[in-house]
Design a protein around this motif. Structure first.
Motif, PDB file in Angstrom:
ATOM      1  N   LEU A   1       1.094  -2.189  13.176  1.00  0.00           N
ATOM      2  CA  LEU A   1       2.294  -1.523  13.660  1.00  0.00           C
ATOM      3  C   LEU A   1       2.412  -0.174  12.954  1.00  0.00           C
ATOM      4  O   LEU A   1       1.764   0.054  11.921  1.00  0.00           O
ATOM      5  N   PRO A   2       3.232   0.737  13.481  1.00  0.00           N
ATOM      6  CA  PRO A   2       3.300   2.083  12.891  1.00  0.00           C
ATOM      7  C   PRO A   2       3.597   2.104  11.394  1.00  0.00           C
ATOM      8  O   PRO A   2       3.121   2.993  10.684  1.00  0.00           O
ATOM      9  N   ASP A   3       4.391   1.133  10.891  1.00  0.00           N
ATOM     10  CA  ASP A   3       4.747   1.151   9.466  1.00  0.00           C
ATOM     11  C   ASP A   3       4.032   0.084   8.652  1.00  0.00           C
ATOM     12  O   ASP A   3       4.344  -0.113   7.476  1.00  0.00           O
ATOM     13  N   SER A   4       3.066  -0.616   9.241  1.00  0.00           N
ATOM     14  CA  SER A   4       2.384  -1.707   8.520  1.00  0.00           C
ATOM     15  C   SER A   4       1.719  -1.205   7.251  1.00  0.00           C
ATOM     16  O   SER A   4       1.898  -1.780   6.168  1.00  0.00           O
ATOM     17  N   LEU A   5       0.958  -0.127   7.368  1.00  0.00           N
ATOM     18  CA  LEU A   5       0.219   0.372   6.210  1.00  0.00           C
ATOM     19  C   LEU A   5       1.143   1.001   5.184  1.00  0.00           C
ATOM     20  O   LEU A   5       1.066   0.697   3.994  1.00  0.00           O
ATOM     21  N   GLN A   6       2.044   1.875   5.650  1.00  0.00           N
ATOM     22  CA  GLN A   6       2.842   2.654   4.720  1.00  0.00           C
ATOM     23  C   GLN A   6       3.775   1.796   3.867  1.00  0.00           C
ATOM     24  O   GLN A   6       3.876   1.990   2.651  1.00  0.00           O
ATOM     25  N   LYS A   7       4.449   0.831   4.471  1.00  0.00           N
ATOM     26  CA  LYS A   7       5.383   0.013   3.699  1.00  0.00           C
ATOM     27  C   LYS A   7       4.647  -0.914   2.739  1.00  0.00           C
ATOM     28  O   LYS A   7       5.108  -1.166   1.626  1.00  0.00           O
ATOM     29  N   THR A   8       3.501  -1.423   3.154  1.00  0.00           N
ATOM     30  CA  THR A   8       2.731  -2.299   2.269  1.00  0.00           C
ATOM     31  C   THR A   8       2.148  -1.500   1.107  1.00  0.00           C
ATOM     32  O   THR A   8       2.211  -1.926  -0.062  1.00  0.00           O
ATOM     33  N   ILE A   9       1.589  -0.341   1.413  1.00  0.00           N
ATOM     34  CA  ILE A   9       0.999   0.484   0.357  1.00  0.00           C
ATOM     35  C   ILE A   9       2.063   0.994  -0.602  1.00  0.00           C
ATOM     36  O   ILE A   9       1.851   1.047  -1.814  1.00  0.00           O
ATOM     37  N   ALA A  10       3.229   1.375  -0.072  1.00  0.00           N
ATOM     38  CA  ALA A  10       4.303   1.875  -0.932  1.00  0.00           C
ATOM     39  C   ALA A  10       4.726   0.829  -1.952  1.00  0.00           C
ATOM     40  O   ALA A  10       5.100   1.156  -3.080  1.00  0.00           O
TER      41      ALA A  10
END
Length: 518
Positions: free
Chosen positions: A218-227
């Motif tokens: 999903l659009p925020d899958s990577l960013q929220k997990t990495i953050a």
């Protein structure tokens, strides 16, 4: 109730990590403060979460693989995409062609004559001296082996004239596909991780997203997990929550989707509340790249009672991170879409494979429980012992006619009731379509075979087969032609167990006084 409490604590801890990432240093100039505040308001993790993705697969369904690669185009902060294909035969070229179709520009394809994992094993055997016995000596040989593999990867990139500089003519390579002779998932993961380490050094990237060829982000899958990882300097990895993207394919995928909704959020949050998640899910995992070199070789060459292990790749990576003091968490408020088996037999085979991996990692390294929070040990024992109690209780009842443990239906009703309400209120997965109608069937679908899966996976814990085939047309046809004796070996335990359940049900409901007493 304890599970609900720790699930809430896990969410609070992850949010605290992300907030820490957004803290503005005291020396930040005024203009940068305004920029940082704007970043926080927009919900973007910021420049620190630049990342790369490593996607691996073997003979994947072309349409599904196309959708998976397409989903990465909407991801912010993704500087580089690496695709690893386990196989170099004619049937494996479909995945390479899909890669070229989705990424026609700024992309390249490299063929390796030999998996880097096999080269690493030969290198290690030359480095190790029979007199080396201390852990320091072994670690040093591991480091030299990985360093040699990284140097080989650099030379391969130079030979293929791979330019990462965007100022170069054509803009530089941002998408790379590597394919090699077929071995197993661990082999292509090892190769992909080695190339990821090298590429991350060139691009100054700190985090890598690792996923499978059937996963849709999903659009925020990577960013929220990495953050979540970036906000904790002790965090070596994390994984997001999972939903099912093929829910409407068959009855079994519908039930599987409901099981994910009912079980995953609470069970994964339990151990993760202490910063010690025991499994980074293969479809949705983030690694701090600096944590990988020290664990890759011992992960790739894991043996249990002299047998190489290849089916527990995600759990063993997590175990190695925990043994080296890294925090591993479960980002329960972030979702990634994965594929679930479309038939009952494939579902059971998948559960047995997961069960084997769980047993290996639970019992092979007891040291991991001494190094981590007691909640981690409690969650592991609950997962292992619970189904065994059910299994032996049912057998005891069939043999003696007396209950082995106290059981109250009202306890079950209340537990199911308040956990379902909690899921509806807090789980970011809103559940399957017409979810209430599927909850009870899904709980039966998951829990009825669970004790037998636990026993059979323990009895066959050293079997290294994947169990299910991949989803390309050629691979699916192989499964339909499998021999009867193999299918009985793989699924006979389920047939026998359902017979036991039928006898148990008949005996239980034919004794009204016993039923209402207990």
């Amino acid at each position: 109730m304890i599970s609900i409490f720790v699930a809430e604590y896990n969410r609070w801890a992850n949010e605290k990590r992300r907030l820490k990432l957004h803290e503005t240093p005291p020396s930040t100039p005024t203009g940068d403060i305004e920029k940082a505040l704007l970043t926080m308001q927009n919900g973007s993790p910021g420049e620190i979460t630049r990342c790369m993705a490593a996607i691996v697969g073997y003979r994947e369904d072309p349409d599904l693989f196309y959708r998976a690669l397409e989903s990465y185009k909407a991801t912010e902060g993704l500087d580089f995409t690496l695709v690893g294909v386990d196989g170099d035969q004619a049937a494996d070229m479909d995945m390479v062609r899909v890669f070229q179709m989705v990424y026609p520009k700024n992309s390249a394809v490299i063929h390796l004559d030999e998996p880097l994992g096999e080269i690493a094993m030969r290198t290690y055997s030359k480095l190790v001296d029979p007199d080396m016995r201390t852990p320091e000596d072994i670690d040093y040989c591991n480091e030299l082996t990985i360093a040699h593999c990284c140097q080989l990867a650099r030379e391969i990139l130079r030979e293929h004239d791979i330019q990462f500089d965007k100022t170069q003519p054509g803009g530089g390579i941002t998408k790379l596909c590597i394919y090699e002779p077929h071995m197993h998932k661990k082999a292509i993961m090892f190769t992909s991780f080695i190339f990821s380490i090298v590429i991350s050094e060139v691009l100054d990237i700190e985090f890598m997203w690792s996923s499978d060829s059937d996963t849709i982000v999903l659009p925020d899958s990577l960013q929220k997990t990495i953050a979540t990882v970036a906000g904790d300097e002790n965090a070596g990895g994390a994984s997001s929550g999972l939903v099912v993207h093929n829910e409407h394919d068959t009855l079994w995928t519908k039930l599987g989707s409901a099981v994910y909704w009912c079980e995953l959020y609470l069970t994964r949050s339990t151990s993760a509340s202490s910063g010690t998640s025991d499994c980074q899910s293969g479809p949705s995992t983030v690694f701090r790249i600096s944590a990988l070199p020290g664990i890759l070789y011992c992960w790739y060459t894991q043996k249990v009672m002299g047998k190489r292990m290849i089916v527990n790749e995600d759990r063993h990576l997590t175990t190695n991170l925990l043994l080296r003091g890294w925090t591993v968490t479960y980002v329960s408020d972030t979702l990634t879409a994965t594929d679930t088996p479309t038939t009952l037999s494939r579902w059971l085979l998948q559960q047995v494979r997961w069960g084997r991996a769980t047993h290996i990692e639970t019992f092979q390294q007891p040291k991991v429980y001494l190094l981590n929070h007691p909640v981690f040990f409690w969650a592991a024992m609950k997962r292992e012992i619970g189904p065994l109690i059910v299994f032996f209780s049912i057998l005891y009842y069939l043999i003696t006619g007396h209950p082995f443990v106290y059981f109250c239906w009202w306890d079950l009703v209340f537990r199911a009731g308040y956990t379902i309400i909690y899921n509806w209120l807090r789980n970011p997965d809103r559940g399957p379509t017409n979810g209430f109608a599927w909850i009870i069937p899904a709980l039966l679908f998951y829990n009825l075979p669970l004790p037998a899966i636990q026993i059979w996976s323990m009895a066959t814990v050293l079997e290294g087969g994947w169990g299910t085939t991949m989803r390309s047309n050629g691979e699916m046809s192989k499964q339909s032609q499998s021999q009867l004796w193999k299918r009985w070996h793989d699924l006979g335990f389920f047939v026998l167990w359902m017979g036991v359940i039928e006898l148990f049900g008949w005996g239980y409901w034919s004794r009204p006084s016993l039923r209402f007493t207990h």
